[in-house]
Write a protein that holds these residues in place. Structure first.
Motif, PDB file in Angstrom:
ATOM      1  N   SER A 579       0.839  -1.202   0.000  1.00 16.64           N
ATOM      2  CA  SER A 579       0.000   0.000   0.000  1.00 16.64           C
ATOM      3  C   SER A 579       0.875   1.252   0.000  1.00 16.64           C
ATOM      4  O   SER A 579       2.037   1.227   0.419  1.00 16.64           O
ATOM      5  CB  SER A 579      -0.922   0.004   1.223  1.00 16.64           C
ATOM      6  N   LEU A 580       0.326   2.350  -0.481  1.00 16.73           N
ATOM      7  CA  LEU A 580       1.062   3.595  -0.656  1.00 16.73           C
ATOM      8  C   LEU A 580       0.399   4.718   0.136  1.00 16.73           C
ATOM      9  O   LEU A 580      -0.804   4.705   0.399  1.00 16.73           O
ATOM     10  CB  LEU A 580       1.111   3.976  -2.139  1.00 16.73           C
ATOM     11  N   ALA A 581       1.208   5.718   0.493  1.00 14.88           N
ATOM     12  CA  ALA A 581       0.683   6.913   1.160  1.00 14.88           C
ATOM     13  C   ALA A 581       1.497   8.121   0.709  1.00 14.88           C
ATOM     14  O   ALA A 581       2.724   8.038   0.582  1.00 14.88           O
ATOM     15  CB  ALA A 581       0.753   6.773   2.679  1.00 14.88           C
ATOM     16  N   ILE A 582       0.808   9.199   0.407  1.00 16.92           N
ATOM     17  CA  ILE A 582       1.466  10.454   0.030  1.00 16.92           C
ATOM     18  C   ILE A 582       1.051  11.529   1.035  1.00 16.92           C
ATOM     19  O   ILE A 582      -0.138  11.661   1.360  1.00 16.92           O
ATOM     20  CB  ILE A 582       1.077  10.891  -1.399  1.00 16.92           C
ATOM     21  N   ARG A 583       2.042  12.271   1.543  1.00 20.77           N
ATOM     22  CA  ARG A 583       1.752  13.319   2.525  1.00 20.77           C
ATOM     23  C   ARG A 583       2.451  14.620   2.113  1.00 20.77           C
ATOM     24  O   ARG A 583       3.600  14.602   1.644  1.00 20.77           O
ATOM     25  CB  ARG A 583       2.241  12.917   3.930  1.00 20.77           C
ATOM     26  N   TYR A 584       1.734  15.728   2.299  1.00 24.25           N
ATOM     27  CA  TYR A 584       2.293  17.064   2.127  1.00 24.25           C
ATOM     28  C   TYR A 584       2.112  17.822   3.439  1.00 24.25           C
ATOM     29  O   TYR A 584       1.140  17.611   4.159  1.00 24.25           O
ATOM     30  CB  TYR A 584       1.562  17.829   1.019  1.00 24.25           C
ATOM     31  N   GLY A 585       3.041  18.687   3.776  1.00 25.58           N
ATOM     32  CA  GLY A 585       2.888  19.466   5.011  1.00 25.58           C
ATOM     33  C   GLY A 585       4.056  20.407   5.243  1.00 25.58           C
ATOM     34  O   GLY A 585       4.927  20.590   4.372  1.00 25.58           O
ATOM     35  N   ASN A 586       4.082  20.974   6.437  1.00 32.49           N
ATOM     36  CA  ASN A 586       5.118  21.934   6.813  1.00 32.49           C
ATOM     37  C   ASN A 586       5.878  21.436   8.040  1.00 32.49           C
ATOM     38  O   ASN A 586       5.304  20.760   8.919  1.00 32.49           O
ATOM     39  CB  ASN A 586       4.514  23.303   7.142  1.00 32.49           C
ATOM     40  N   VAL A 587       7.136  21.768   8.092  1.00 28.69           N
ATOM     41  CA  VAL A 587       7.950  21.432   9.254  1.00 28.69           C
ATOM     42  C   VAL A 587       8.744  22.670   9.656  1.00 28.69           C
ATOM     43  O   VAL A 587       9.238  23.420   8.801  1.00 28.69           O
ATOM     44  CB  VAL A 587       8.884  20.245   8.953  1.00 28.69           C
TER      45      VAL A 587
END
Length: 591
Positions: A579-587
């Protein structure tokens, strides 16, 4: 100057799942932007504007000390023979002013509910105004009545009323604190820099009484100091003044007349941490009657006294040696019987200004309207005894307006403007039954942690254990130059869950240089097989790209540590089951 303050929040170490998130050390960054801001609350003056009977005559004078040199103000609407007070905001914008009978707002109109106060425009120094400690909007106006017609009163102003022009709170008007006082009030800043001592002399009492205004209002404790016979001579202790030095460490009380001898004054040391007076020095000045007004030089070595009504004199004393105070008396100036001497006030420009007025017995129109078109000025009050201080009777032209016997009664010090606070706070998720440990490492006066579990604590660290699931708010109350700011962040508490086969967690902050935890930015979770990670700066430039089982950005760009900033990430994650997961965000990178 920017001061960085870190708050560390520690969560217990648990296994990761998509609902069960934790960090060994989550950093909350607060940035306080401290600026050196001048105190401008006392830089607008209005005074005068009444004939000898106290009737308004549209002649009120004013001074704007925001400019160098100061300039006259001609738009005032006050009507006062003697005591007045004015308050501006932190930038020096006029808020309101009062003569103890009425309050005028920044538009120079009578403030909402601002008439029929129980004070008097004929009280020597009858009004003091200050902002309530801890409040952005509330102000207290203290005032006393004329001679024996009343006592000490206060009213509360709410500046949110009348579209920001302010108004007296209807339930907080003409509240009496003392039944009978003399005609003077003195305001001295507390040692904590926020609270205010309000000092009066009760009629026929043997000393001075101090009330404390703090964030709770008027303290129930009344502070009294007793000194005996100097204060008990009856009538001529009514129309006197009380003045403090610039630091608030010294106080002078005048006594216009000692029967058959002259005027007098008493000097005190004042402890602004507990409201007590000590070390009285009582000085009788033979043949110089009606010693009503006094002011300290900025360096507190010299005292200036103004004698009204009979033998108009401006005297100076060196008070540095108690044994030689009287012998140091130097008469700086005298006037004719047609020009009466009034208040002496140390101004924001370091000079002492002197109110002058035409006597009621003067030929018309002066005897009818009263007033004088100039203020006297002591230009160099610290410079020594005698003419070196450069007193000029017509020292400040009022541009067609006139002074009377009074000048604004100001407080010795005003609080600085609250600083702008910028802070980044990350919300957290916590499992029911776990404990959240919060600690701040700042010495900047953080005061109180507050949460729904009843924590109200002033210690540096607390342990927070929520009692139920749902959204919880934790607050940190910060004293900010006498105003209390509240910083808040959310904690979502979830019930026990079963770890799922796949889990993914991406931190929202890390620091390569702080502590042993979170020194690199990486993806965490269970059953992760491969990760591709891209990092972008605020301009959209790709500063990091890597892939593998555990790629970790060390915060460097071209082998140099990147600046503190918020960066954007894109993460592509492949789990062991395909299975796959894509995440976008800020650090947030902290260095």
């Amino acid at each position: 100057m920017n001061i960085l303050i870190y708050i560390m929040i520690y969560l217990p170490k648990v296994y990761f799942s998509y609902r069960k998130l934790s960090l060994l050390g989550l950093i909350l960054l607060l940035i306080f932007n401290f600026e050196c801001i001048a105190q401008n609350q006392d830089k607008i003056w209005y005074f005068g504007g009444a004939n000898p009977a106290g009737v308004p005559n549209n002649t009120s004078g004013g001074v704007n000390f925001l400019t160098v040199p100061p300039i006259p103000l001609t738009d005032g609407n006050i009507a006062a023979q003697e005591g007045v007070s004015v308050i501006a905001d932190y930038e020096g914008n006029l808020l309101f002013y009062s003569n103890g009978e009425n309050i005028w707002n920044a538009s120079h109109d009578t403030m909402l509910n601002g008439s029929m106060l129980s004070g008097s425009q004929s009280s020597v120094d009858g009004v003091v105004i200050d902002q309530k400690p801890g409040s952005e909007y509330l102000y207290y106006v203290f005032y006393v009545s004329y001679q024996l017609n009343g006592g000490l009163y206060y009213s509360v102003i709410d500046m949110r009323l009348d579209n920001g022009l302010g108004g007296i709170v209807s339930t907080k008007k003409n509240i009496q604190l003392v039944d009978t006082t003399s005609e003077a009030i003195c305001g001295i800043r507390h040692a904590n820099g926020c609270d205010l001592w309000v000092i009066v002399k009760r009629f026929r009492s043997e000393g001075l009484t101090a009330f404390l205004l703090n964030s709770q209002g008027i303290s129930d404790t009344v502070f009294s100091s007793f000194f005996g016979s100097f204060f008990t001579d009856p009538y001529r202790t009514i129309g006197h003044s009380i003045a403090s030095s610039a630091s608030g460490a010294k106080v002078v009380v005048t006594k216009p007349t000692v029967s058959g001898i002259g005027g007098s004054f008493a000097l005190f040391d004042f402890d602004n941490s507990n409201g007590t007076f000590s070390n009285i020095q009582s000085i009788i000045v033979p043949n110089d009657y009606y010693l009503v007004h006094a002011a300290f030089s900025p360096n507190e070595q010299y005292l200036y006294t103004s004698h009204s009504y009979i033998g108009y004199k401006l005297n100076q004393f060196d008070i540095s040696n108690p044994a030689n105070i009287l012998s140091s008396k130097t008469t700086l100036h005298t006037t004719s019987n047609q020009i009466e001497m009034g208040a002496l006030k140390l101004a924001p420009d370091g000079k002492i200004y002197h109110a002058l007025t035409k006597a009621a017995s003067s030929p018309p129109p002066d005897g009818i309207d009263g007033g004088y078109g100039y203020l006297g000025v002591i230009n160099f009050p610290d410079s020594g005894l005698g003419n070196v201080v450069n007193y000029v009777q017509d020292g400040f032209f009022l541009d067609g307006k006139k002074s009377k016997s009074g000048l604004p009664n100001m407080i010795n010090q005003y609080p600085s403007k609250p600083t702008e606070i910028t802070y980044f706070i990350s919300d957290s998720i916590l499992n029911l039954g776990d404990t959240l440990y919060l600690s701040h490492t700042s010495n900047q006066g953080f005061r109180t942690w507050i949460s729904d579990t009843g924590i109200v604590d002033t210690v540096r660290s607390i342990a927070y254990a929520p009692l139920d699931t749902g959204e919880h708010i934790i607050r940190l109350v910060v004293p900010n130059n006498c105003i209390l700011d509240t910083l808040a962040f959310k904690v979502e508490v979830i019930g026990p869950t079963v770890d799922l086969p796949n889990s993914l967690f991406i931190p929202n902050a890390f620091s390569p240089e702080l502590g042993e935890s979170n020194q690199g930015f990486r993806v965490l979770g269970q059953n992760i097989m491969n990760v591709e990670m891209s990092i972008f700066d605020i301009y959209g430039n790709e500063v990091y790209l890597s892939h593998g089982a555990n790629p970790t950005w060390d915060g460097k760009v071209y082998n140099e540590l990147a600046p503190l900033s918020v960066y954007t990430y894109k993460v592509f994650c492949e789990f062991e089951d395909g299975s796959l997961a894509i995440r976008y965000g800020n650090v947030l990178l902290i260095n």
